[in-house]
Scaffold this motif. Structure first.
Motif, PDB file in Angstrom:
ATOM      1  N   VAL A 100       0.864  -1.175   0.000  1.00 38.98           N
ATOM      2  CA  VAL A 100       0.000   0.000   0.000  1.00 38.98           C
ATOM      3  C   VAL A 100       0.900   1.224   0.000  1.00 38.98           C
ATOM      4  CG1 VAL A 100      -1.836   1.249   1.180  1.00 38.98           C
ATOM      5  CG2 VAL A 100      -1.773  -1.259   1.258  1.00 38.98           C
ATOM      6  N   ASN A 101       0.947   1.905  -1.146  1.00 38.33           N
ATOM      7  CA  ASN A 101       1.840   3.049  -1.322  1.00 38.33           C
ATOM      8  C   ASN A 101       3.282   2.630  -1.016  1.00 38.33           C
ATOM      9  OD1 ASN A 101      -0.331   4.679  -2.054  1.00 38.33           O
ATOM     10  ND2 ASN A 101      -0.760   5.221   0.088  1.00 38.33           N
ATOM     11  N   GLN A 102       3.879   3.213   0.005  1.00 34.81           N
ATOM     12  CA  GLN A 102       5.247   2.873   0.372  1.00 34.81           C
ATOM     13  C   GLN A 102       5.310   1.913   1.566  1.00 34.81           C
ATOM     14  OE1 GLN A 102       7.332   6.553   1.007  1.00 34.81           O
ATOM     15  NE2 GLN A 102       7.261   7.147  -1.152  1.00 34.81           N
ATOM     16  N   HIS A 103       4.190   1.304   1.880  1.00 37.25           N
ATOM     17  CA  HIS A 103       4.128   0.420   3.040  1.00 37.25           C
ATOM     18  C   HIS A 103       3.824  -1.007   2.591  1.00 37.25           C
ATOM     19  CE1 HIS A 103       4.123   3.975   5.645  1.00 37.25           C
ATOM     20  NE2 HIS A 103       3.209   4.486   4.819  1.00 37.25           N
ATOM     21  N   ASN A 104       4.358  -1.960   3.351  1.00 38.69           N
ATOM     22  CA  ASN A 104       4.110  -3.378   3.103  1.00 38.69           C
ATOM     23  C   ASN A 104       3.441  -3.997   4.323  1.00 38.69           C
ATOM     24  OD1 ASN A 104       5.291  -3.281   0.574  1.00 38.69           O
ATOM     25  ND2 ASN A 104       7.308  -3.890   1.340  1.00 38.69           N
ATOM     26  N   LEU A 105       2.382  -4.721   4.085  1.00 39.29           N
ATOM     27  CA  LEU A 105       1.716  -5.472   5.133  1.00 39.29           C
ATOM     28  C   LEU A 105       1.959  -6.955   4.856  1.00 39.29           C
ATOM     29  CD1 LEU A 105      -0.161  -5.693   7.598  1.00 39.29           C
ATOM     30  CD2 LEU A 105      -2.095  -5.753   5.982  1.00 39.29           C
ATOM     31  N   VAL A 106       2.672  -7.620   5.777  1.00 42.40           N
ATOM     32  CA  VAL A 106       3.037  -9.019   5.594  1.00 42.40           C
ATOM     33  C   VAL A 106       2.286  -9.857   6.615  1.00 42.40           C
ATOM     34  CG1 VAL A 106       4.911 -10.707   5.570  1.00 42.40           C
ATOM     35  CG2 VAL A 106       5.315  -8.385   4.740  1.00 42.40           C
ATOM     36  N   THR A 107       1.564 -10.845   6.123  1.00 42.57           N
ATOM     37  CA  THR A 107       0.818 -11.758   6.979  1.00 42.57           C
ATOM     38  C   THR A 107       1.306 -13.177   6.721  1.00 42.57           C
ATOM     39  OG1 THR A 107      -1.114 -10.318   6.853  1.00 42.57           O
ATOM     40  CG2 THR A 107      -1.467 -12.558   7.639  1.00 42.57           C
ATOM     41  N   MET A 108       1.566 -13.915   7.799  1.00 43.09           N
ATOM     42  CA  MET A 108       2.087 -15.277   7.675  1.00 43.09           C
ATOM     43  C   MET A 108       1.161 -16.247   8.395  1.00 43.09           C
ATOM     44  SD  MET A 108       6.139 -14.518   8.348  1.00 43.09           S
ATOM     45  CE  MET A 108       6.607 -16.176   7.858  1.00 43.09           C
ATOM     46  N   LEU A 109       0.948 -17.385   7.766  1.00 41.63           N
ATOM     47  CA  LEU A 109       0.144 -18.447   8.337  1.00 41.63           C
ATOM     48  C   LEU A 109       0.881 -19.764   8.110  1.00 41.63           C
ATOM     49  CD1 LEU A 109      -2.571 -19.385   9.606  1.00 41.63           C
ATOM     50  CD2 LEU A 109      -3.424 -19.668   7.247  1.00 41.63           C
ATOM     51  N   GLY A 110       1.015 -20.554   9.170  1.00 39.45           N
ATOM     52  CA  GLY A 110       1.796 -21.773   8.985  1.00 39.45           C
ATOM     53  C   GLY A 110       1.508 -22.849   9.998  1.00 39.45           C
ATOM     54  N   THR A 111       2.076 -23.997   9.747  1.00 45.43           N
ATOM     55  CA  THR A 111       2.003 -25.137  10.659  1.00 45.43           C
ATOM     56  C   THR A 111       3.409 -25.662  10.886  1.00 45.43           C
ATOM     57  OG1 THR A 111       1.729 -26.748   8.863  1.00 45.43           O
ATOM     58  CG2 THR A 111      -0.281 -25.767   9.802  1.00 45.43           C
ATOM     59  N   SER A 112       3.597 -26.272  12.047  1.00 45.46           N
ATOM     60  CA  SER A 112       4.905 -26.825  12.389  1.00 45.46           C
ATOM     61  C   SER A 112       4.717 -28.175  13.076  1.00 45.46           C
ATOM     62  CB  SER A 112       5.675 -25.867  13.304  1.00 45.46           C
ATOM     63  OG  SER A 112       6.949 -26.378  13.609  1.00 45.46           O
ATOM     64  N   TYR A 113       5.451 -29.172  12.614  1.00 47.64           N
ATOM     65  CA  TYR A 113       5.370 -30.529  13.179  1.00 47.64           C
ATOM     66  C   TYR A 113       6.718 -30.908  13.744  1.00 47.64           C
ATOM     67  CZ  TYR A 113       5.278 -35.644  13.250  1.00 47.64           C
ATOM     68  OH  TYR A 113       5.385 -36.956  13.627  1.00 47.64           O
ATOM     69  N   ARG A 114       6.719 -31.417  14.961  1.00 45.59           N
ATOM     70  CA  ARG A 114       7.953 -31.830  15.619  1.00 45.59           C
ATOM     71  C   ARG A 114       7.808 -33.271  16.108  1.00 45.59           C
ATOM     72  NH1 ARG A 114       9.007 -27.727  13.570  1.00 45.59           N
ATOM     73  NH2 ARG A 114      10.002 -25.853  14.424  1.00 45.59           N
ATOM     74  N   ASP A 115       8.853 -34.050  15.903  1.00 48.94           N
ATOM     75  CA  ASP A 115       8.872 -35.425  16.396  1.00 48.94           C
ATOM     76  C   ASP A 115      10.275 -35.747  16.885  1.00 48.94           C
ATOM     77  OD1 ASP A 115       7.656 -38.246  16.541  1.00 48.94           O
ATOM     78  OD2 ASP A 115       9.467 -38.571  15.363  1.00 48.94           O
ATOM     79  N   GLU A 116      10.391 -36.157  18.157  1.00 54.35           N
ATOM     80  CA  GLU A 116      11.669 -36.518  18.756  1.00 54.35           C
ATOM     81  C   GLU A 116      11.583 -37.938  19.290  1.00 54.35           C
ATOM     82  OE1 GLU A 116      12.648 -33.653  21.706  1.00 54.35           O
ATOM     83  OE2 GLU A 116      12.821 -31.983  20.295  1.00 54.35           O
ATOM     84  N   ALA A 117      12.526 -38.773  18.898  1.00 56.03           N
ATOM     85  CA  ALA A 117      12.504 -40.179  19.292  1.00 56.03           C
ATOM     86  C   ALA A 117      13.882 -40.600  19.783  1.00 56.03           C
ATOM     87  CB  ALA A 117      12.076 -41.062  18.121  1.00 56.03           C
ATOM     88  N   TYR A 118      13.896 -41.493  20.778  1.00 64.46           N
ATOM     89  CA  TYR A 118      15.141 -42.035  21.315  1.00 64.46           C
ATOM     90  C   TYR A 118      14.962 -43.520  21.575  1.00 64.46           C
ATOM     91  CZ  TYR A 118      18.606 -43.442  24.771  1.00 64.46           C
ATOM     92  OH  TYR A 118      19.580 -44.128  25.446  1.00 64.46           O
ATOM     93  N   GLU A 119      16.001 -44.293  21.275  1.00 66.66           N
ATOM     94  CA  GLU A 119      15.991 -45.717  21.554  1.00 66.66           C
ATOM     95  C   GLU A 119      17.372 -46.122  22.056  1.00 66.66           C
ATOM     96  OE1 GLU A 119      14.536 -48.124  18.394  1.00 66.66           O
ATOM     97  OE2 GLU A 119      15.400 -49.980  19.176  1.00 66.66           O
ATOM     98  N   GLY A 120      17.403 -46.879  23.134  1.00 69.77           N
ATOM     99  CA  GLY A 120      18.689 -47.261  23.719  1.00 69.77           C
ATOM    100  C   GLY A 120      18.692 -48.688  24.200  1.00 69.77           C
ATOM    101  N   LEU A 121      19.858 -49.305  24.163  1.00 69.66           N
ATOM    102  CA  LEU A 121      20.050 -50.665  24.654  1.00 69.66           C
ATOM    103  C   LEU A 121      21.372 -50.720  25.400  1.00 69.66           C
ATOM    104  CD1 LEU A 121      19.231 -53.679  24.751  1.00 69.66           C
ATOM    105  CD2 LEU A 121      20.523 -53.987  22.634  1.00 69.66           C
ATOM    106  N   TRP A 122      21.356 -51.311  26.601  1.00 74.46           N
ATOM    107  CA  TRP A 122      22.553 -51.414  27.438  1.00 74.46           C
ATOM    108  C   TRP A 122      22.772 -52.876  27.770  1.00 74.46           C
ATOM    109  CZ3 TRP A 122      22.813 -50.024  33.297  1.00 74.46           C
ATOM    110  CH2 TRP A 122      24.121 -50.178  33.745  1.00 74.46           C
ATOM    111  N   GLN A 123      23.948 -53.379  27.439  1.00 73.28           N
ATOM    112  CA  GLN A 123      24.290 -54.765  27.708  1.00 73.28           C
ATOM    113  C   GLN A 123      25.572 -54.820  28.538  1.00 73.28           C
ATOM    114  OE1 GLN A 123      24.512 -55.966  23.555  1.00 73.28           O
ATOM    115  NE2 GLN A 123      22.709 -57.243  23.829  1.00 73.28           N
TER     116      GLN A 123
END
Length: 258
Positions: A194-217
């Motif tokens: 708009v003229n010399q101005h910018n209007l920025v709109t953001m829409l998003g999704t974020s997916y997170r997955d953390e996994a750990y597996e351990g074996l002790w012998q």
């Protein structure tokens, strides 16, 4: 190495690092890295790319107890003592022979112990960016994966220097651990001028997955006799395979899983 053309650019690099430890034992670290990156303009509206970093390292850990023992070592005591006939497999000197309570010799702990780690890592990131409406509406999706594998093996060999400086059992301790962290992000960006101005709109999704597996012998090996070469050994019976909560004091063969 880098290169590319009008629509694509790439880079490829490698690195090797090695370092010796300070203790007089198997105590070192070496690592090999490989890195690659690619960006490609499919057309005027679509850009894709990604980068990957692979790391492979081997580390032999120092024996921390050797530092403690060296701090309290007796200055007048030699490392070896040929008069110590009871010592095996090497005739190390013991401070007990000089009237002290224990051996106070750091060399048995260093020479009869080996702690090794193998560390592998792979970090990867891929993205795609699409201009739905040039300079107005943009969609970007990106995926990243961080993979780490750690395998540690600790070996303790038996020895006898004196009654207060000995290891009656051989031990083999192996730990395997895997970490996998995933991220997936999607962002829609709208830009209104708009003229010399910018209007920025953001829409998003974020997916997170953390996994750990351990074996002790853990495996313990007992000596049937303290011969000078330490070759007469037997494996304790495989009587139990239990979880962490069910482990008891008399467990001879133990597998711990989380």
């Amino acid at each position: 190495m880098t290169g590319g053309g009008e629509n694509a650019s790439y880079s490829l690099g490698t690195n090797y690092f090695a370092q010796e430890g300070v203790l007089d034992m198997k105590n070192d670290y070496e690592r090999f890295n490989l890195r690659s990156k690619l960006d490609y303009n499919v057309n005027e509206r679509l850009t894709v790319g990604g980068n990957m970093i692979f790391s492979n390292a081997t580390k032999h850990l120092e024996n921390g107890s050797a530092w403690h023992t060296a701090y309290y070592a007796i200055p007048i005591m030699p490392v070896y003592d040929e008069m110590n006939e009871a010592a095996w497999p090497d005739k190390y000197s013991s401070a007990q022979l000089l009237g002290y309570r224990d051996g106070k010799n750091p060399f048995p702990a260093m020479n009869y112990t080996e702690n090794q780690q193998k560390i592998r890592k792979l970090n990867a990131n891929f993205y795609a960016e699409l201009d739905l409406i040039p300079e107005v509406l943009t969609f970007k999706t990106s995926y990243s994966n961080a993979f780490t594998s750690l395998i540690q093996r600790n070996i303790g060999l038996p020895y006898f220097i004196s009654s207060g400086a000995q290891r009656e059992e051989s031990t083999i301790n192996k730990t395997s651990s895997v970490w996998i962290n995933q991220n997936w992000d999607n962002i829609l960006t709208y830009t209104l001028k708009v003229n010399q101005h910018n209007l920025v709109t953001m829409l998003g999704t974020s997916y997170r997955d953390e996994a750990y597996e351990g074996l002790w012998q853990v495996v313990w090996v007992s000596l049937t006799s303290k011969d000078k070469h330490g070759t007469s050994v037997r494996l304790k019976p495989n009587r139990k395979a239990v979880s962490v909560m069910a482990a008891s004091d008399n467990t001879d063969f133990l597998i711990l899983a989380v």
